[in-house]
Enzyme design. Sequence first.
Site, PDB file in Angstrom:
ATOM      1  N   ARG B 296       0.827  -1.211   0.000  1.00  0.00           N
ATOM      2  CA  ARG B 296       0.000   0.000   0.000  1.00  0.00           C
ATOM      3  C   ARG B 296       0.857   1.254   0.000  1.00  0.00           C
ATOM      4  NH1 ARG B 296      -5.359  -1.826   3.600  1.00  0.00           N
ATOM      5  NH2 ARG B 296      -6.161  -3.069   1.863  1.00  0.00           N
ATOM      6  N   TYR B 440      -5.858  -1.036  -7.094  1.00  0.00           N
ATOM      7  CA  TYR B 440      -5.237  -2.259  -6.524  1.00  0.00           C
ATOM      8  C   TYR B 440      -4.661  -2.046  -5.114  1.00  0.00           C
ATOM      9  CZ  TYR B 440      -0.678  -1.148  -9.056  1.00  0.00           C
ATOM     10  OH  TYR B 440       0.468  -0.616  -9.554  1.00  0.00           O
ATOM     11  N   GLU B 441      -4.393  -3.120  -4.460  1.00  0.00           N
ATOM     12  CA  GLU B 441      -4.014  -3.106  -3.034  1.00  0.00           C
ATOM     13  C   GLU B 441      -5.081  -2.450  -2.166  1.00  0.00           C
ATOM     14  OE1 GLU B 441      -1.815  -5.017  -2.506  1.00  0.00           O
ATOM     15  OE2 GLU B 441      -0.737  -5.017  -4.391  1.00  0.00           O
ATOM     16  N   GLY B 442      -6.327  -2.669  -2.487  1.00  0.00           N
ATOM     17  CA  GLY B 442      -7.424  -2.082  -1.715  1.00  0.00           C
ATOM     18  C   GLY B 442      -7.893  -0.807  -2.381  1.00  0.00           C
TER      19      GLY B 442
END
Lengths: 592, 592
Positions: B296, B440-442
């Site tokens: 993140r 992406y990554e949340g």
Amino acid sequence: MPVYKAPVADTSFILHDVLDLSRHADLPGFAEATPDTVAAILEEGAKLTETSFAPVNLSGDQEGCTRHADGRVTTPKGFREAYDAYVQGGWLGLSVPEELGGQGLPSTLNTVMQEFASAANLALAMYPGLTMGAVAALIEHASPEQKARYLPKMVEGTWSGTMNLTEPHCGTDLGLIKTKAVPNGDGSFAITGTKIFISAGEHDLTENIVHLVLARIEGAPQGTKGISLFVVPKVLVNDDGSLGERNGVSCGSLEHKMGIHGNATCVMNYDGATGWLVGEENRGLAAMFVMMNEARLAVGVQGLAVSEVAYQNAVAYARDRLQGRSLTGPKNPDGPADPIIVHPDVRRTLMTIRSINEAARALILRTALESDIAHRSPDAAARQKALDFLGLMTPVVKGVFTDLGFDNAVKAQQMFGGHGYVEEWGMSQFVRDARITMIYEGANGIQAMDLVGRKLAKDGGRAVMTFFGEVEAFCKANASDPAMQPYVGPLGEGLGRLQQATMWFMNNAMAKPDNAGAGATDYMHMFGLVAMGYMWGLMAKAALAKEGEPGMAEKLVVGRFYMERLMPETAAQLARISAGADTTMALAADAF
Amino acid sequence: MPVYKAPVADTSFILHDVLDLSRHADLPGFAEATPDTVAAILEEGAKLTETSFAPVNLSGDQEGCTRHADGRVTTPKGFREAYDAYVQGGWLGLSVPEELGGQGLPSTLNTVMQEFASAANLALAMYPGLTMGAVAALIEHASPEQKARYLPKMVEGTWSGTMNLTEPHCGTDLGLIKTKAVPNGDGSFAITGTKIFISAGEHDLTENIVHLVLARIEGAPQGTKGISLFVVPKVLVNDDGSLGERNGVSCGSLEHKMGIHGNATCVMNYDGATGWLVGEENRGLAAMFVMMNEARLAVGVQGLAVSEVAYQNAVAYARDRLQGRSLTGPKNPDGPADPIIVHPDVRRTLMTIRSINEAARALILRTALESDIAHRSPDAAARQKALDFLGLMTPVVKGVFTDLGFDNAVKAQQMFGGHGYVEEWGMSQFVRDARITMIYEGANGIQAMDLVGRKLAKDGGRAVMTFFGEVEAFCKANASDPAMQPYVGPLGEGLGRLQQATMWFMNNAMAKPDNAGAGATDYMHMFGLVAMGYMWGLMAKAALAKEGEPGMAEKLVVGRFYMERLMPETAAQLARISAGADTTMALAADAF
């Protein structure tokens, strides 16, 4: 494949309940626009765009246009059939005067159809859209002979039209145009030069393409005062109207673009092509401006259109996709997870887009109606007032609704997570397609300067004062109605800030024009927010009058959301505008 | 072709003058990070990314990755050579402990290099970036035997790493994972299932690929409590470290994406592939979170990186492109027009991007430094304080800097007019590439919920109170310095609003969690604005201390611009947050 359902009910609500079309039955063509006729047009338009345009949108993006070795350009599979259906429906002539082969209906209805078509397939809708712009310019500026030669086929849709302005070294600054026109001695000119970014410059949808081209006649003055407008058909037209020889204009290449892949964006080479002067020598920019103003409104409509179709797909996905649980307990307890529409952040996103779309649609149709009044009213004062509104709102509609249209497409794409990033779902296409609307027909920074630098001060500020007066009167008239409080309260506050910003320009930008330039974009968006807020005021009023009928309670909620969540931005905009240009301009150009 | 110049001077200013790296010489690895070593690393990193990564960025986008009939995937021309140069420079191990084959330097320096590499070529930088994330997870959770087997080659760069989380029906909600793991009886497991959106899932840059895979062991509990983490190498590794047989995992197809075309985004099929449990059974999510938190922060860095390279290209174009005249009289009187950098709206755009980039870089490096302290300090209290900061800022860095990075890429593209929309100039690529970082990554809505729903209330609000206290103390300490007034004045105001919003959540979101959800995204952005404002306060202070030195006067101007133009947004954000969830949630799901 993405879904699309034309917003017939919402459009009908705006046309009848908010704008009260029937009030204008005295205008030519409006008496024919009875509620039944309007309903039929909306239904037919919806059917055509949903069933012919939308199904080839994603495939058109993926296939794109093809330029063949011989210079021919073919459009994606299915475009020809969809275009033919559009032509057969007589849609190109919907609002063209009957004596020119059209149906003479209000151009407001044409604007409705532009939204439906652009939402269903932006790249495809651009082909007839450009023809309509060229038709408008020819109606206003061409000679009777030129009109007779070109208009019937264009209105029919058998021939299409283009605008050729941009050259490699100039887009915004058209005074730099180099394309030259040399008199042939027979009244025609030989046109030579290169134009770039020419939408629909070459394609296989029509028998002929009528190019409107800006060029400089040999010996003309430098700058914008030496530019003339020419009509240059792809295939020369014989006096009997039949097609003759191929003219000296061809597509040199197709641009590789981020989006609108289904529209052929061409580099056009003019090699001594035969053209004819349209209107007066050296007055070409003024003539082209007719087309550009039409086009600017149409591009604002495109911004709304993509926002609408992106919204519809985001809603459908948010109802289907199961992920996580509601913060207030399971809403789909028998399923493995809740649909994501239960999540407040998803709701906030959908409500934001919707509250913009419905207000944008209202402002666009109101502006289109003013255009009808400006062109059709027998009353000079009414025409002037309508022209004022039109001039003021054109940069707002173009600049604000394309910026917001793109933002909304991005927001809608976000609802899909990773699926929004892969091309199969079509959300990437909406974002990529919407991106061009912020650029073409005058990049949005230019729209902002048009508003602040030209439209505000024009005629001593008459247009803007009239608009402020109208909104103020509306707020005052509804101030004592408790049901209208959630709308006119924030609207009045937003208007007050907009007036402060306007005053700030008056006090600070006359002596120091950079203060106008540095605040222009914020001002344009602030203007858009207040104008949309006013539309929500009108829509709330209309919805309250129809309380209990389907959709009216929802209207009132969405309008309240707008006031709570969108209008507060005006505070930040006012602060930024009032900061002025000093810091913005403080660095030397080489310190960047 | 787009230009890229790594921001060495600005990075150096932040590391030394703002963060004072030398203050931390007591931490392992920091004593080695002398000013000379840091300067050498920045120069070498700049050289590598400018000359190896950047030249294959646009061509990599246009060529994309290719999946061959046998399942092999090849990366675009030049990627292999650039990756090899990166490996040979030892960059993968820059901040990995020396006992594991790295150089043990501060990970803060690794973050610097991530920015340079991602700006020069995001798609390419992702390959080693994913390896670093996998390395971090293995360091924390793998057995000594697993570490010995995989880490040396990964740190070297001969093998790469991936994270396999997402499945067709679940991305955000990992509790729904279906991929199953069946014990083979020899300590290994047979892994079966389909993973989608797997970045760098298959490619030709390395000899082996070490997949970290979330799966459910047969009979495990439902939901997130039944998920385990496995290591599944593409090629099985013999006990002597040599490569053995091909494992039962393959790339089924490549996704057709909007951007990052040079990175192979794969559908990965696991057909009874042999995998080994990493860490404890059913504790896979916790283990994967190490990797996700690293990732993140790295994605936030990507947001800044694309914003920086887009800015540099917009500046270059704005200096070159001649169009129109300055509002205050010609600045290039001998030319046909002025360069567009004279126009206030262009300046406003460039200053906006720059004022965000420089503050984002400072906050990212400050956060990276806290990560170093959290991992390396011998003092438990210092570690705890650093972990608090890290946890609080991770969603802010990820969510805010990717949203702003994308917006900034769009703004930079706009400077190019129509040329920004055609692929040749590379601006479209920056926009398309930046778009994935918001997802992406949340997805960023998840980051906002992480901040508001978890990080704020954690440990009785300890982290957020500490941060507020730090900013308050800074404002107070500089309140009487007139030179600091333009910075601490607006910063104090922004902080006050952020505190009000925080209080509003405390009073309104406990009983009604939808109030938190409906305000989360605005709150995250507000937090980012105030945190960046604090960075501008620190940078202004450092610049004033070096007044007269090159670049310092410009710093002070850009910081003032931030305070005048960015900070006012906090007023609108507070208003939106305080509006609460009632209207947002009022409509039934089928009323959309």
